[in-house]
Design a protein around this motif. Sequence first.
Motif, PDB file in Angstrom:
ATOM      1  N   ARG A 181       0.836  -1.209   0.000  1.00  6.11           N
ATOM      2  CA  ARG A 181       0.000   0.000   0.000  1.00  6.11           C
ATOM      3  C   ARG A 181       0.864   1.251   0.000  1.00  6.11           C
ATOM      4  N   GLU A 182       0.273   2.324  -0.465  1.00  4.48           N
ATOM      5  CA  GLU A 182       0.949   3.613  -0.499  1.00  4.48           C
ATOM      6  C   GLU A 182       0.100   4.650   0.227  1.00  4.48           C
ATOM      7  N   GLY A 183       0.748   5.525   0.963  1.00  3.86           N
ATOM      8  CA  GLY A 183       0.054   6.609   1.640  1.00  3.86           C
ATOM      9  C   GLY A 183      -1.102   6.117   2.487  1.00  3.86           C
ATOM     10  N   GLY A 184      -2.262   6.727   2.293  1.00  9.55           N
ATOM     11  CA  GLY A 184      -3.431   6.348   3.072  1.00  9.55           C
ATOM     12  C   GLY A 184      -4.362   5.412   2.327  1.00  9.55           C
ATOM     13  N   GLU A 185      -3.820   4.589   1.435  1.00 10.22           N
ATOM     14  CA  GLU A 185      -4.656   3.692   0.639  1.00 10.22           C
ATOM     15  C   GLU A 185      -5.413   2.680   1.499  1.00 10.22           C
ATOM     16  N   THR A 186      -6.660   2.459   1.142  1.00 11.77           N
ATOM     17  CA  THR A 186      -7.419   1.358   1.722  1.00 11.77           C
ATOM     18  C   THR A 186      -7.078   0.074   0.977  1.00 11.77           C
TER      19      THR A 186
END
Length: 592
Positions: free
Chosen positions: A559-564
């Motif tokens: 995942r990257e950043g605030g990805e769900t």
Amino acid sequence: MYQYTEFDRQFVHQRAAQFRDQLERWQKGRLHEDEFRPLRLQNGWYVQRYAPMLRVAVPYGELSSRQLRVLARIAREYDEPEAEVYRKAIETQGLLGSHKLPTHYAHFSTRQNVQYNWIPLSKSADVMDLLASVDMHGIQTSGNCIRNITSDERAGIAVDEIADPRPYAEIMRQWSTLHPEFAFLPRKFKIAISGAAEDRAATGWHDVGLKLVKNEAGDIGFRVQVGGGMGRTPIIGTVLREFLPWQQIMNYLEAVIRVYNRYGRRDNIYKARIKILVKAEGQRYIDDVEAEYKQIIEHDGAPHTITQEEFDRVAASFVPPTLATRVLQSAEKTDAELRAHAADDVMFARWLARNVAAHKNPALRAVTLSFKRLRQAPGDASADQLDTLAELADRFSAGEARVTHDQNIVLPWVHAEDLHALWLAARAAGFASANVHLLTDMIACPGGDFCALANARSIPIAEAITERYQDLDELDDLGEIDLHISGCINSCGHHHSGHIGILGVDKDGKEWYQVTLGGSDGSALSGTPQAGKAVGPSFSAAEVPGVIEAVLTTYRDTREGGETFIDTLRRVGHDPFKAAANGARFKVEEAA
């Protein structure tokens, strides 16, 4: 919530009396089993794997505290199998381990209904009388007819609502109940209606999905989708009208269902749903519906047009409740107190963030009580829990609760300044898990523990995953994930629409499970509705928890950043997750 008229009340009492007469004639041998079967089904009485099952209608999910107390009484006094029946059921559940089949329980289904699994048919008429005493019944919860009409659990209170869908849903309920032309459709027929910007009713997955919209002139109408459904052939409904004036929705529905009734398959139960007709005929089906609609409007006199007077009559039953007279403190003081409580207790802070939603009335909130806990199947509620729920509804929500699509309960009329007191009471009752939309807030059907159609058990799989993910810090880190479990291809657990879906399958007479990824129900969390894709061959029950863990580890690693989870899956594709899932199988085999 809708207030029954004297006609409504008389109707359900007469139906209960009719059923008692039918039951007694069957018991005396004056009705053959083949004659009694359709009569009991038309009142919601199935015979399942080990015992009868009753399905109680809860139109658009609304329940009063009085109704909840009667549902509790039914669970306590009637939901108990004969000893020999229960012994045989337990003996056949060889893979259950510590799992026990619950009795004295009700079950909230994904169709906003309530089900019981152990009530003997000999007591069924007494139960129908009890239901009628609080304006409830099982009419059209079974059979090839128009079933319970579902809606958004925040109907009438949502801040993103275009119009309240409940009056329309009630008008449709009255129109469809015992509709003589649609009593014996090719297959069961399900309608969902949403009035909000966010689709919390999964309308795209229904035989008919209706969404209230406004046109450029500001007029209210319906976006009409037809032919959605899960099962063996998952299909998202086709849009027939982007905008239909609300006054004409009944005439248009009449046309939609007449064409289905005329041409739907009756020779093959697996191809009988309207989704198969719409997919096979395409534009021809749409043209036939439009032609039938034109006939109804121009030649038949548009008999089902909803007048403003009729709409107002029904809508008058949905006015907000009279809340307890009290002097409310200022919003600023309430906010300050809630922040202070949240600072003192991280669990309350999480609950505020996860389980509490904004309300049309700024002084109120909509609160979700989670019925997802360890050692209790998703959607199950004991008699004592139902009584406690009724008490909470009376104390905090003007005596009203609502069943959600996700098998939880919403209290729709909670004063913001009562949130901390409600949380304390809900925590004491075991309803305060701050897991709404997290992994353990899963959907699961009753599966092979009860259902005669199921290929595999859903409940032990749900329990194994719930037991593995008890750390709320870990659940918060994983973020919002829809996990749905079905015991068979009929998809009562809506596995097709889960970000992670688990489907029970039969392989050589043994229970196996297929895992799908990337499904969506159309909510803001999931985006455009779509069916998940299988990650490979089926897995054994012992392998499933490890497979889920491997899939989630892959998500955390990529995942990257605030990805769900669903964001990451769509960005990187299925391949890394598929490899991880199948790698988990080999680890289990090596350990064995």
